[in-house]
Design an enzyme around this catalytic site. Structure first.
Site, short mmCIF file in Angstrom:
data_model
loop_
_atom_site.label_atom_id
_atom_site.label_comp_id
_atom_site.label_asym_id
_atom_site.label_seq_id
_atom_site.Cartn_x
_atom_site.Cartn_y
_atom_site.Cartn_z
N ASP A 1 -2.30 10.58 -6.74
CA ASP A 1 -2.98 9.63 -7.34
C ASP A 1 -3.46 10.30 -9.00
OD1 ASP A 1 -3.40 7.83 -5.48
OD2 ASP A 1 -5.05 9.21 -4.47
N HIS B 1 -4.01 2.15 -7.02
CA HIS B 1 -5.04 2.94 -6.02
C HIS B 1 -6.16 1.96 -5.98
CE1 HIS B 1 -6.73 6.08 -3.80
NE2 HIS B 1 -7.89 6.03 -4.73
N LEU C 1 3.84 11.11 0.13
CA LEU C 1 4.11 11.90 -1.20
C LEU C 1 5.38 11.82 -1.96
CD1 LEU C 1 2.26 13.25 -3.40
CD2 LEU C 1 3.08 15.53 -2.33
N ILE C 2 5.52 11.36 -3.12
CA ILE C 2 6.84 11.11 -3.82
C ILE C 2 7.23 12.50 -4.09
CG2 ILE C 2 7.96 10.12 -5.75
CD1 ILE C 2 7.13 8.00 -3.73
N LEU D 1 2.31 5.37 1.77
CA LEU D 1 1.52 6.68 1.91
C LEU D 1 2.22 8.18 2.13
CD1 LEU D 1 -0.58 5.13 4.96
CD2 LEU D 1 -1.21 5.35 2.63
N GLU E 1 -6.41 -6.42 -7.39
CA GLU E 1 -5.11 -5.86 -7.17
C GLU E 1 -3.82 -6.83 -7.33
OE1 GLU E 1 -4.29 -3.06 -4.03
OE2 GLU E 1 -6.35 -2.66 -3.92
N SER F 1 0.63 -6.91 1.36
CA SER F 1 0.18 -8.29 0.61
C SER F 1 0.35 -8.17 -0.97
CB SER F 1 -1.43 -8.33 0.84
OG SER F 1 -2.42 -7.29 0.31
N ASN F 2 0.28 -6.68 -1.54
CA ASN F 2 0.62 -6.70 -2.69
C ASN F 2 2.20 -6.67 -3.23
OD1 ASN F 2 -1.54 -5.51 -4.91
ND2 ASN F 2 -2.10 -4.48 -2.96
C1 GRF Z 1 -4.02 -1.69 -1.40
O1 GRF Z 1 -5.20 -1.38 -1.36
C2 GRF Z 1 -3.46 -0.54 -2.62
O2 GRF Z 1 -4.25 -0.40 -3.53
C3 GRF Z 1 -3.21 0.64 -1.90
O3 GRF Z 1 -2.73 0.38 -0.40
C4 GRF Z 1 -3.20 -0.85 -0.18
C5 GRF Z 1 -2.07 -1.90 0.15
O4 GRF Z 1 -2.36 -3.05 0.61
N1 GRF Z 1 -2.38 1.79 -2.56
P1 GRF Z 1 -1.20 -4.13 0.93
O5 GRF Z 1 -0.43 -3.56 2.08
O6 GRF Z 1 -0.54 -4.41 -0.22
O7 GRF Z 1 -2.10 -5.33 1.61
#
Ligand code: GRF
Length: 196
Positions: free
Chosen positions: A145, A104, A87-88, A85, A174, A13-14
């Site tokens: 983080d 985050h 680690l880079i 998810l 976000e 969604s972001n």
């Molecule tokens: C978000 O809450 C972000 O802060 C975290 O992972 C989530 C991703 O959500 N790192 P989406 O896939 O963008 O909905």
């Protein structure tokens, strides 16, 4: 032109908000979507907006580094993690120094680190009885983080809020702030070619 790559493992969604924010811009483009899951929702957004995408195998990412070729070919200037998810690895941080951002869903350094993702974060915030939470947007280094903060947004929490309700409030912040922080940061750092 500044080219962004968005790395995401989930629904994205972001990622969608970032794509929409820059959609009509001529100076910034979301040029690549990278996921480590072949059925991740974010890949549907890539398709819908006609953005090239790459699905990573663990080996490509950690051993043979083949992702670098794709990033170079797409002339990526900035990597944006949005729910990614894995680690880079150090080689990617070395190739994109201070050019990898993450968001985050809590006020770091609290509720961060390994295992602190998704609802784990919001459940921990609830359990601790916090009255405030909110996203942290930060630069990425070798630890989860841990990099320099670019922005923290405080979101008030009601004592009756469930972890799901906390998550929804934080996610709303976000969606608003992440594209705007990326925009400001891109204006500040310019293209990668411009720095070398
Ligand atoms: C978000 O809450 C972000 O802060 C975290 O992972 C989530 C991703 O959500 N790192 P989406 O896939 O963008 O909905």
């Amino acid at each position: 032109m500044t080219n962004l790559a968005i790395f995401a493992s989930g629904g994205g969604s972001n990622a969608k908000k970032i794509i929409e924010y820059f959609e009509k811009r001529e100076d910034v483009s979301v040029a690549l979507i990278v996921s480590n899951k072949k059925n991740a929702g974010v890949l549907n957004h890539a398709k819908a907006f006609d953005i090239p995408s790459l699905v990573l195998e663990r080996e490509d990412f950690y051993q043979n580094k083949s992702v670098l070729k794709t990033l170079e070919k797409a002339r990526i200037d900035l990597i944006v993690l949005a729910g990614f998810l894995w680690l880079i690895p150090p080689y990617l941080i070395e190739t994109y120094p201070e050019r990898i951002l993450n968001i985050h869903p809590a006020l770091l350094p609290k509720y961060g680190g390994k295992g602190m993702y998704g609802m784990n974060v919001h459940k921990a915030v609830k359990k601790a009885g916090e009255t405030v939470s909110g996203p942290t947007i930060h630069l990425v280094n070798e630890k989860y983080d841990d990099g320099k903060h670019l922005l923290q947004v405080k979101v008030p929490i009601d004592k009756n809020d469930t972890p799901q309700e906390i998550a929804a409030k934080v996610l709303k912040a976000e969606h608003y702030y992440y594209p705007r922080v990326i925009d400001d940061y891109v204006q500040k750092i310019g293209t990668k070619a411009g720095t070398s």
